[in-house]
Write a protein that holds these residues in place. Structure first.
Motif, PDB file in Angstrom:
ATOM      1  N   LYS A  60      -0.944  -5.764  12.838  1.00  0.00           N
ATOM      2  CA  LYS A  60      -0.269  -5.373  11.601  1.00  0.00           C
ATOM      3  C   LYS A  60       1.228  -5.180  11.813  1.00  0.00           C
ATOM      4  O   LYS A  60       1.649  -4.531  12.774  1.00  0.00           O
ATOM      5  CB  LYS A  60      -0.887  -4.093  11.052  1.00  0.00           C
ATOM      6  CG  LYS A  60      -2.325  -4.270  10.647  1.00  0.00           C
ATOM      7  CD  LYS A  60      -2.925  -2.975  10.171  1.00  0.00           C
ATOM      8  CE  LYS A  60      -4.389  -3.174   9.820  1.00  0.00           C
ATOM      9  NZ  LYS A  60      -5.041  -1.935   9.457  1.00  0.00           N
ATOM     10  N   GLN A  61       1.993  -5.766  10.886  1.00  0.00           N
ATOM     11  CA  GLN A  61       3.437  -5.607  10.892  1.00  0.00           C
ATOM     12  C   GLN A  61       3.900  -5.310   9.469  1.00  0.00           C
ATOM     13  O   GLN A  61       3.158  -5.483   8.515  1.00  0.00           O
ATOM     14  CB  GLN A  61       4.136  -6.878  11.383  1.00  0.00           C
ATOM     15  CG  GLN A  61       3.878  -7.202  12.838  1.00  0.00           C
ATOM     16  CD  GLN A  61       4.747  -8.343  13.319  1.00  0.00           C
ATOM     17  OE1 GLN A  61       5.003  -9.300  12.598  1.00  0.00           O
ATOM     18  NE2 GLN A  61       5.193  -8.253  14.554  1.00  0.00           N
ATOM     19  N   SER A  62       5.148  -4.874   9.367  1.00  0.00           N
ATOM     20  CA  SER A  62       5.763  -4.725   8.049  1.00  0.00           C
ATOM     21  C   SER A  62       7.195  -5.214   8.138  1.00  0.00           C
ATOM     22  O   SER A  62       7.806  -5.208   9.208  1.00  0.00           O
ATOM     23  CB  SER A  62       5.694  -3.275   7.563  1.00  0.00           C
ATOM     24  OG  SER A  62       6.399  -2.414   8.420  1.00  0.00           O
ATOM     25  N   GLY A  63       7.706  -5.656   6.999  1.00  0.00           N
ATOM     26  CA  GLY A  63       9.062  -6.180   6.957  1.00  0.00           C
ATOM     27  C   GLY A  63       9.681  -5.944   5.593  1.00  0.00           C
ATOM     28  O   GLY A  63       9.006  -5.518   4.659  1.00  0.00           O
ATOM     29  N   VAL A  64      10.976  -6.210   5.517  1.00  0.00           N
ATOM     30  CA  VAL A  64      11.684  -6.017   4.252  1.00  0.00           C
ATOM     31  C   VAL A  64      12.445  -7.266   3.851  1.00  0.00           C
ATOM     32  O   VAL A  64      12.798  -8.096   4.688  1.00  0.00           O
ATOM     33  CB  VAL A  64      12.698  -4.844   4.315  1.00  0.00           C
ATOM     34  CG1 VAL A  64      12.004  -3.524   4.509  1.00  0.00           C
ATOM     35  CG2 VAL A  64      13.756  -5.077   5.375  1.00  0.00           C
ATOM     36  N   PRO A  97      13.973  -9.068   8.530  1.00  0.00           N
ATOM     37  CA  PRO A  97      13.610  -8.012   9.496  1.00  0.00           C
ATOM     38  C   PRO A  97      12.140  -7.627   9.354  1.00  0.00           C
ATOM     39  O   PRO A  97      11.657  -7.384   8.252  1.00  0.00           O
ATOM     40  CB  PRO A  97      14.511  -6.836   9.084  1.00  0.00           C
ATOM     41  CG  PRO A  97      15.618  -7.430   8.281  1.00  0.00           C
ATOM     42  CD  PRO A  97      15.027  -8.630   7.607  1.00  0.00           C
ATOM     43  N   LYS A  98      11.438  -7.596  10.481  1.00  0.00           N
ATOM     44  CA  LYS A  98      10.028  -7.216  10.490  1.00  0.00           C
ATOM     45  C   LYS A  98       9.637  -6.801  11.896  1.00  0.00           C
ATOM     46  O   LYS A  98      10.339  -7.107  12.861  1.00  0.00           O
ATOM     47  CB  LYS A  98       9.138  -8.365  10.031  1.00  0.00           C
ATOM     48  CG  LYS A  98       9.165  -9.545  10.983  1.00  0.00           C
ATOM     49  CD  LYS A  98       8.135 -10.568  10.604  1.00  0.00           C
ATOM     50  CE  LYS A  98       8.243 -11.812  11.459  1.00  0.00           C
ATOM     51  NZ  LYS A  98       8.373 -11.568  12.896  1.00  0.00           N
ATOM     52  N   GLY A  99       8.516  -6.116  12.007  1.00  0.00           N
ATOM     53  CA  GLY A  99       8.024  -5.717  13.324  1.00  0.00           C
ATOM     54  C   GLY A  99       6.743  -4.929  13.201  1.00  0.00           C
ATOM     55  O   GLY A  99       6.267  -4.653  12.098  1.00  0.00           O
ATOM     56  N   GLY A 100       6.192  -4.559  14.342  1.00  0.00           N
ATOM     57  CA  GLY A 100       4.949  -3.797  14.374  1.00  0.00           C
ATOM     58  C   GLY A 100       5.085  -2.461  13.666  1.00  0.00           C
ATOM     59  O   GLY A 100       6.158  -1.851  13.685  1.00  0.00           O
ATOM     60  N   ILE A 101       4.005  -2.024  13.040  1.00  0.00           N
ATOM     61  CA  ILE A 101       4.007  -0.732  12.349  1.00  0.00           C
ATOM     62  C   ILE A 101       3.861   0.363  13.409  1.00  0.00           C
ATOM     63  O   ILE A 101       2.904   0.384  14.166  1.00  0.00           O
ATOM     64  CB  ILE A 101       2.896  -0.654  11.293  1.00  0.00           C
ATOM     65  CG1 ILE A 101       3.122  -1.747  10.229  1.00  0.00           C
ATOM     66  CG2 ILE A 101       2.841   0.734  10.656  1.00  0.00           C
ATOM     67  CD1 ILE A 101       1.998  -1.920   9.241  1.00  0.00           C
ATOM     68  N   VAL A 102       4.842   1.246  13.440  1.00  0.00           N
ATOM     69  CA  VAL A 102       4.884   2.313  14.437  1.00  0.00           C
ATOM     70  C   VAL A 102       3.823   3.364  14.127  1.00  0.00           C
ATOM     71  O   VAL A 102       3.656   3.760  12.975  1.00  0.00           O
ATOM     72  CB  VAL A 102       6.290   2.971  14.451  1.00  0.00           C
ATOM     73  CG1 VAL A 102       6.354   4.114  15.456  1.00  0.00           C
ATOM     74  CG2 VAL A 102       7.360   1.930  14.755  1.00  0.00           C
ATOM     75  N   ASN A 103       3.094   3.807  15.174  1.00  0.00           N
ATOM     76  CA  ASN A 103       2.085   4.856  14.991  1.00  0.00           C
ATOM     77  C   ASN A 103       2.722   6.083  14.349  1.00  0.00           C
ATOM     78  O   ASN A 103       3.794   6.518  14.760  1.00  0.00           O
ATOM     79  CB  ASN A 103       1.466   5.265  16.331  1.00  0.00           C
ATOM     80  CG  ASN A 103       0.435   4.272  16.800  1.00  0.00           C
ATOM     81  OD1 ASN A 103      -0.137   3.522  16.007  1.00  0.00           O
ATOM     82  ND2 ASN A 103       0.191   4.250  18.104  1.00  0.00           N
ATOM     83  N   GLY A 104       2.042   6.616  13.325  1.00  0.00           N
ATOM     84  CA  GLY A 104       2.536   7.799  12.652  1.00  0.00           C
ATOM     85  C   GLY A 104       3.523   7.506  11.526  1.00  0.00           C
ATOM     86  O   GLY A 104       3.951   8.423  10.834  1.00  0.00           O
ATOM     87  N   MET A 105       3.877   6.237  11.351  1.00  0.00           N
ATOM     88  CA  MET A 105       4.793   5.863  10.270  1.00  0.00           C
ATOM     89  C   MET A 105       4.045   5.035   9.230  1.00  0.00           C
ATOM     90  O   MET A 105       3.132   4.292   9.574  1.00  0.00           O
ATOM     91  CB  MET A 105       5.976   5.042  10.804  1.00  0.00           C
ATOM     92  CG  MET A 105       6.941   5.816  11.670  1.00  0.00           C
ATOM     93  SD  MET A 105       8.304   4.777  12.269  1.00  0.00           S
ATOM     94  CE  MET A 105       9.435   4.941  10.902  1.00  0.00           C
TER      95      MET A 105
END
Length: 145
Positions: free
Chosen positions: A10-14, A40-48
């Motif tokens: 899982k990743q997220s980007g804008v 810009p995108k990247g892995g979803i940080v734990n806790g975020m």
């Protein structure tokens, strides 16, 4: 023989954007190898949350800050290094652009007219998300006149 099940990472980007002179501009950045224009995108940080993690990536990779819209714009999948990634996309109306940010020496960035930005993106699924954003934005701009 059993087929190996690939885990989808899982990743997220804008989509960082701004309105200038009545036009919508999108900020694209290059990949680290400077070969392709991407967002810009990247892995979803734990806790975020995915939007908060996407905002972090926007700062690190593009040096932009703004209030990420919590509504998911869409998602797309891609493969890299034998792995499958799913990227949840969010809008980021850019409030501040910094010349100094973590990956400033690793990437180029460029503000482009939205239609030109769409042409430079290679992934068709991401192009569809950008086109959908542009249609929605143009409709809302026209209705506010």
């Amino acid at each position: 023989m059993r087929r190996k099940i690939n885990k989808v990472l899982k990743q997220s980007g804008v989509i960082p954007y701004r309105e200038r002179d009545g036009r919508i501009e999108i900020l694209l950045i290059t990949t680290r190898d400077l070969q392709d224009w991407v967002i810009p995108k990247g892995g979803i940080v734990n806790g975020m949350t995915p939007p908060a993690s996407a905002a972090k990536e926007a700062w690190e990779e593009a040096g932009v800050i703004g209030e990420v819209d919590d509504n998911e714009l869409g998602s797309y999948k891609y493969r890299k290094g034998g792995k499958v990634y799913r990227v949840k996309m969010y809008l980021l109306p850019v409030a501040k652009v910094s010349d100094y940010y973590p990956e400033a020496d690793k990437r180029y960035r460029r503000w482009l007219d939205a239609n030109h930005a769409i042409k430079l993106i290679k992934k068709d699924s991401l192009k569809r998300i950008l086109k959908g954003f542009l249609q929605t934005k143009l409709t809302s701009c026209a209705s506010s006149l």
